[in-house]
Design an enzyme around this catalytic site. Structure first.
Site, PDB file in Angstrom:
ATOM      1  CE  LYS A 111     -28.253  12.062  16.340  1.00 34.02           C
ATOM      2  NZ  LYS A 111     -29.258  12.767  17.100  1.00 34.02           N
ATOM      3  CE  LYS A 192     -31.743   5.512  17.007  1.00 33.30           C
ATOM      4  NZ  LYS A 192     -32.006   6.521  17.920  1.00 33.30           N
ATOM      5  CE  LYS A 195     -38.015  11.834  16.022  1.00 33.59           C
ATOM      6  NZ  LYS A 195     -37.530  12.757  17.045  1.00 33.59           N
TER       7      LYS A 195
HETATM    8  P1  TYM Z   1     -36.018  11.252  20.088  1.00 36.28           P
HETATM    9  O1  TYM Z   1     -36.751  12.469  19.692  1.00 36.28           O
HETATM   10  O2  TYM Z   1     -34.914  10.766  19.218  1.00 36.28           O
HETATM   11  O3  TYM Z   1     -37.028  10.051  20.255  1.00 36.28           O
HETATM   12  C1  TYM Z   1     -38.187  10.166  21.047  1.00 36.28           C
HETATM   13  C2  TYM Z   1     -38.424   8.892  21.812  1.00 36.28           C
HETATM   14  O4  TYM Z   1     -38.549   7.791  20.896  1.00 36.28           O
HETATM   15  C3  TYM Z   1     -37.661   6.741  21.275  1.00 36.28           C
HETATM   16  N1  TYM Z   1     -37.196   6.068  20.052  1.00 36.28           N
HETATM   17  C4  TYM Z   1     -37.362   4.767  19.807  1.00 36.28           C
HETATM   18  N2  TYM Z   1     -37.933   3.778  20.518  1.00 36.28           N
HETATM   19  C5  TYM Z   1     -37.949   2.547  19.968  1.00 36.28           C
HETATM   20  N3  TYM Z   1     -37.421   2.257  18.734  1.00 36.28           N
HETATM   21  C6  TYM Z   1     -36.847   3.228  17.991  1.00 36.28           C
HETATM   22  N4  TYM Z   1     -36.365   2.955  16.788  1.00 36.28           N
HETATM   23  C7  TYM Z   1     -36.798   4.549  18.522  1.00 36.28           C
HETATM   24  N5  TYM Z   1     -36.303   5.733  18.047  1.00 36.28           N
HETATM   25  C8  TYM Z   1     -36.560   6.643  19.005  1.00 36.28           C
HETATM   26  C9  TYM Z   1     -36.524   7.421  22.001  1.00 36.28           C
HETATM   27  O5  TYM Z   1     -35.857   6.523  22.856  1.00 36.28           O
HETATM   28  C10 TYM Z   1     -37.257   8.518  22.754  1.00 36.28           C
HETATM   29  O6  TYM Z   1     -37.780   8.011  23.964  1.00 36.28           O
HETATM   30  N6  TYM Z   1     -32.892  12.626  23.726  1.00 36.28           N
HETATM   31  C11 TYM Z   1     -34.262  12.322  23.427  1.00 36.28           C
HETATM   32  C12 TYM Z   1     -35.222  13.448  23.749  1.00 36.28           C
HETATM   33  C13 TYM Z   1     -35.123  13.992  25.138  1.00 36.28           C
HETATM   34  C14 TYM Z   1     -35.614  13.389  26.307  1.00 36.28           C
HETATM   35  C15 TYM Z   1     -35.324  14.308  27.352  1.00 36.28           C
HETATM   36  C16 TYM Z   1     -36.246  12.183  26.588  1.00 36.28           C
HETATM   37  C17 TYM Z   1     -34.585  15.197  25.472  1.00 36.28           C
HETATM   38  N7  TYM Z   1     -34.716  15.391  26.808  1.00 36.28           N
HETATM   39  C18 TYM Z   1     -35.672  14.031  28.678  1.00 36.28           C
HETATM   40  C19 TYM Z   1     -36.575  11.915  27.919  1.00 36.28           C
HETATM   41  C20 TYM Z   1     -36.291  12.830  28.945  1.00 36.28           C
HETATM   42  C21 TYM Z   1     -34.379  12.039  21.944  1.00 36.28           C
HETATM   43  O7  TYM Z   1     -33.585  12.463  21.152  1.00 36.28           O
HETATM   44  O8  TYM Z   1     -35.513  11.381  21.596  1.00 36.28           O
END
Ligand code: TYM
Length: 327
Positions: A111, A192, A195
């Site tokens: 990023k 991957k 969004k």
């Molecule tokens: P975020 O919002 O980017 O994504 C949410 C969840 O979706 C999963 N994910 C995917 N899984 C499979 N294939 C993909 N292409 C894909 N893109 C996203 C992510 O692994 C995630 O589980 N840092 C985290 C949010 C967060 C969090 C936490 C998660 C903040 N605090 C505490 C667990 C525990 C994030 O940016 O997810």
């Protein structure tokens, strides 16, 4: 019962990667775990956000949580910024994290790539994530593969703090699914599904129309071989579609590949369109019912109170152990 915590950023376009990698697990785990699911708005401002859109996206994710089957009677659903303990614990952990380990985080590197300077919040983002998890004495964190490094850092921080201060934190484990843990972009199966990718056909959002889903899958990058076979290295496009098919249907990739042996990609893609539309349609119907309701706001308020009560105890324990405060 073991405690589960996870979160999703309210940045719009929640897609089938989010669903198959993480959200689907959230629902399954409710059966026999004590679950807490958060909308992590504080994480989202590590990148620029429009305030009006952010507010809407928070409610969008909350409504999606409920639409996929998260039951607010069994699980806590709340917004991160409504519970002050996240920021409090995050600072304490920041003072115990090292710039060396944070600069090795691949998401930060990606990023901040090509930028002379990046927001400090982007750099400290994994520490806030560790605070989210450790604040609730979490045992299990259901996430996609892209969060593996952040979970490792969380574990390292917990072990470090326990070594320094005594028994401060539960050391959590990540939980990753076999077929949904890494859903790749439909137009480029080497990166991957995300969004924020500019091409909307690179992803399938949970709220996409059947037409958009059909177009995205029929356009998805494959190869010229014409054989439905699981081989990530040589056939990343087809393997990604097989993974998605497998995650939605619960069937093994080899079994699916065998069904389409000799029939080319057309029939395979057509069936995948049907499976995907069938999976998202009930979610969309529920979403329409709940998104504008007062009930949604009540659930988030109640969730913040319940999460707040748990987190206050942890914050107090941690502050006492490190010698903070006068009263
Ligand atoms: P975020 O919002 O980017 O994504 C949410 C969840 O979706 C999963 N994910 C995917 N899984 C499979 N294939 C993909 N292409 C894909 N893109 C996203 C992510 O692994 C995630 O589980 N840092 C985290 C949010 C967060 C969090 C936490 C998660 C903040 N605090 C505490 C667990 C525990 C994030 O940016 O997810």
């Amino acid at each position: 019962m073991k405690r589960v915590f996870s979160g999703v950023q309210p940045t719009g376009n929640i897609h089938i990667g989010n669903y198959l990698g993480a959200l689907k697990q959230f629902v399954e785990l409710q059966e026999d775990h004590d679950c807490i699911y958060c909308i992590v708005d504080m994480h989202s401002i590590t990148m620029p956000q429009d305030p009006k859109e952010l507010k809407q996206h928070i409610l969008d994710v909350a409504a999606l949580y409920l639409s996929i089957g998260i039951d607010p009677k069994r699980s806590i659903v709340f917004v991160q910024s409504d519970v002050p303990g996240h920021a409090e614990l995050s600072w304490i952990l920041t003072c115990n994290a090292y710039t060396g380990e944070l600069s090795r985080m691949t998401q930060f590197k990606q990023k901040s790539k090509d930028k002379e300077s990046a927001p400090a919040g982007l750099f400290c983002y994994p520490v806030l994530m560790a605070a989210d998890i450790l604040l609730y004495d979490t045992d299990v964190v259901p996430v996609g593969n892209d969060q593996k490094q952040h979970i490792e850092l969380t574990r390292d921080l917990a072990v470090r703090m326990n070594g320094k201060y005594g028994n401060m934190f539960v050391v959590p484990d990540g939980r990753f699914l076999k077929s949904g843990a890494r859903v790749m972009a439909l137009d480029d199966p080497t990166s991957k599904m995300s969004k924020s990718a500019p091409n909307a056909f690179s992803r399938i959002s949970l709220l996409d129309t059947p037409e958009k889903i059909k177009k995205s899958i029929m356009k998805a990058t494959t190869d010229s071989e014409g054989e439905v076979r699981f081989d990530i290295e040589n056939k990343p496009g087809v393997s990604n579609l097989l993974n998605i098919y497998s995650a939605f249907s619960g069937r093994d990739v080899e079994d699916i590949a065998a069904q389409y042996a000799g029939s080319g990609y057309g029939a395979f893609k057509k069936d995948l369109v049907e499976i995907t539309v069938d999976a998202v349609t009930p979610i969309q119907q529920k979403y329409e019912e709940i998104r504008q309701s007062q009930e949604l706001l009540d659930i988030l308020k109640d969730g913040a109170e319940r999460a707040g009560a748990i987190s206050e105890k942890t914050v107090k324990r941690v502050k006492d152990m490190i010698g903070f405060g006068a009263c």
